[in-house]
Design an enzyme around this catalytic site. Structure first.
Site, PDB file in Angstrom:
ATOM      1  N   SER A 129       1.521  -1.472  -2.611  1.00 36.79           N
ATOM      2  CA  SER A 129       1.845  -2.701  -1.883  1.00 36.79           C
ATOM      3  C   SER A 129       2.570  -3.655  -2.817  1.00 36.79           C
ATOM      4  O   SER A 129       2.290  -3.690  -4.023  1.00 36.79           O
ATOM      5  CB  SER A 129       0.564  -3.380  -1.377  1.00 36.79           C
ATOM      6  OG  SER A 129       0.856  -4.648  -0.814  1.00 36.79           O
ATOM      7  N   TYR A 142      -7.575  -6.897  -2.915  1.00 32.25           N
ATOM      8  CA  TYR A 142      -6.524  -5.993  -2.441  1.00 32.25           C
ATOM      9  C   TYR A 142      -5.424  -5.858  -3.486  1.00 32.25           C
ATOM     10  O   TYR A 142      -4.990  -4.748  -3.813  1.00 32.25           O
ATOM     11  CB  TYR A 142      -5.951  -6.520  -1.128  1.00 32.25           C
ATOM     12  CG  TYR A 142      -4.905  -5.623  -0.504  1.00 32.25           C
ATOM     13  CD1 TYR A 142      -5.273  -4.435   0.124  1.00 32.25           C
ATOM     14  CD2 TYR A 142      -3.554  -5.975  -0.531  1.00 32.25           C
ATOM     15  CE1 TYR A 142      -4.316  -3.605   0.704  1.00 32.25           C
ATOM     16  CE2 TYR A 142      -2.595  -5.154   0.048  1.00 32.25           C
ATOM     17  CZ  TYR A 142      -2.982  -3.975   0.661  1.00 32.25           C
ATOM     18  OH  TYR A 142      -2.026  -3.158   1.226  1.00 32.25           O
TER      19      TYR A 142
END
Length: 267
Positions: A129, A142
Site C-alpha cells: 500500500s 496498517y
C-alpha cells in the site's frame, strides 16, 4: 501452456479484479477465500485458504499443484484494514492485522518456494500500500504492517534470486473496493481525548475509499509486471498526488512532511 497464477484474497475487491482480468488474458487463475462456497458465481476458480493458518496455506498450494502441475505466479493480495488511535487499538487486533498483512504473505511465500525452486522459475508479487511508505495518523498499524511487507520483499528477493525466482511489490493507493466494510475500526469513544480528531479522520478515510479509482488499474499493472522479464523492486499505482506523496517524503525534511500530513488530516 498458460501461466498458472494463485491470488490470495481473490473473491472480492482488487484480488477479484486481478483474477478476472488475468483469466481474460488466458492465464490459468486460482483465487482464494476462507469460504469459497460463499461465491458460487465467481468467474475464477476459488480454493480455500486462510492466510492465518499454515495448514490451510499448504493445502491450497498442494491443490493448485495437483490440479495444474505448477505455480508460475503468486500474488499476495489478501489483506485487512485497521484504523484507530494506536493507544486505543486492542493488542489482539494489532496482532491479527500483522497476522494477515505480514505473516500471512510470508507463510504463503515459504510454502510456494520449494515448488518454484523445483520449476527453476517463479514470480511473487506482494500487494502492499502507498500507506506503507509513511506513518499515517489513525492508520499507524496498517502503515506499519504494509511497510514491513515492503522491506521483507527487499530482503527476500535477494535471497531467492539465485533460484531464478523474482519478487516485487505493488503499492496501490485508494481504490473503490469493499475494504472499508472489512476493516477493523477502533470505536470512536465518547470522552476519549481522540474522539473529535479520530471521528473526523475516520469519515475522511472511508470517503476516500468510496470515491477511489477503479481497481482495474491495479490489474493492468499486475499484467505488465508478469510480462516484464526483470521486474523492479517497487511499483506504485494510484492517483498522482498519492504517488507524489512518496516522492515528497523522500525529499522534504521530516518535520515539514509531518506538517503536510497533519494539515491534510486537519490535525
Amino acid at each position: 501452456m498458460s501461466k498458472v497464477v494463485l491470488i490470495t484474497g481473490g473473491s472480492s475487491g482488487i484480488g477479484k479484479s486481478i483474477g478476472e482480468f488475468l483469466s481474460q488474458k488466458g492465464f490459468t487463475v486460482y483465487g482464494t477465500s476462507r469460504s469459497p462456497e460463499r461465491y458460487p458465481d465467481s468467474k475464477i476458480k476459488l480454493v480455500a485458504l486462510d492466510v492465518a493458518n499454515t495448514s490451510s496455506i499448504d493445502a491450497a498450494i498442494k491443490t493448485v499443484i495437483e490440479s495444474s502441475g505448477k505455480i508460475d505466479v503468486v500474488i499476495n493480495n489478501a489483506g485487512a484494514g485497521i484504523t484507530g488511535p494506536i493507544e486505543e487499538v486492542p493488542n489482539d487486533e494489532i496482532k491479527r492485522n500483522f497476522e494477515t498483512n505480514l505473516f500471512g504473505p510470508i507463510n504463503v511465500i515459504k510454502a510456494v518456494l520449494p515448488q518454484m525452486r523445483k520449476q527453476n522459475y517463479g514470480l511473487i508479487i506482494n500487494v502492499t500500500s502507498i500507506a506503507g511508505y509513511m506513518g499515517l495518523p489513525y492508520r499507524g498499524i496498517y502503515s506499519a504492517s504494509k511497510g514491513a511487507l515492503e522491506l521483507i520483499t527487499e530482503a527476500f528477493r535477494m535471497e531467492i534470486k539465485a533460484f531464478n525466482i523474482n519478487m516485487t511489490n505493488v503499492a496501490p493507493g485508494d481504490f473503490a473496493t469493499n475494504i472499508a466494510a472489512g476493516r477493523y475500526h477502533a470505536p470512536v469513544v465518547a470522552g476519549s481525548p481522540y474522539e473529535k480528531q479520530y471521528g473526523a479522520v475516520l469519515k475522511s478515510i472511508d470517503d476516500h475509499v468510496d470515491s477511489g479509482d477503479d481497481p482495474i488499474m491495479v490489474s493492468h499493472m499486475i499484467y505488465k509486471i508478469i510480462n516484464t522479464p526483470n521486474p523492479k523492486i517497487h511499483y506504485k499505482v494510484g492517483a498522482f498526488m498519492q504517488k507524489f506523496s512518496i516522492v515528497l517524503k523522500r525529499i522534504l525534511p521530516d518535520k515539514i512532511y509531518e506538517k503536510l500530513l497533519m494539515n491534510h488530516y486537519k490535525l
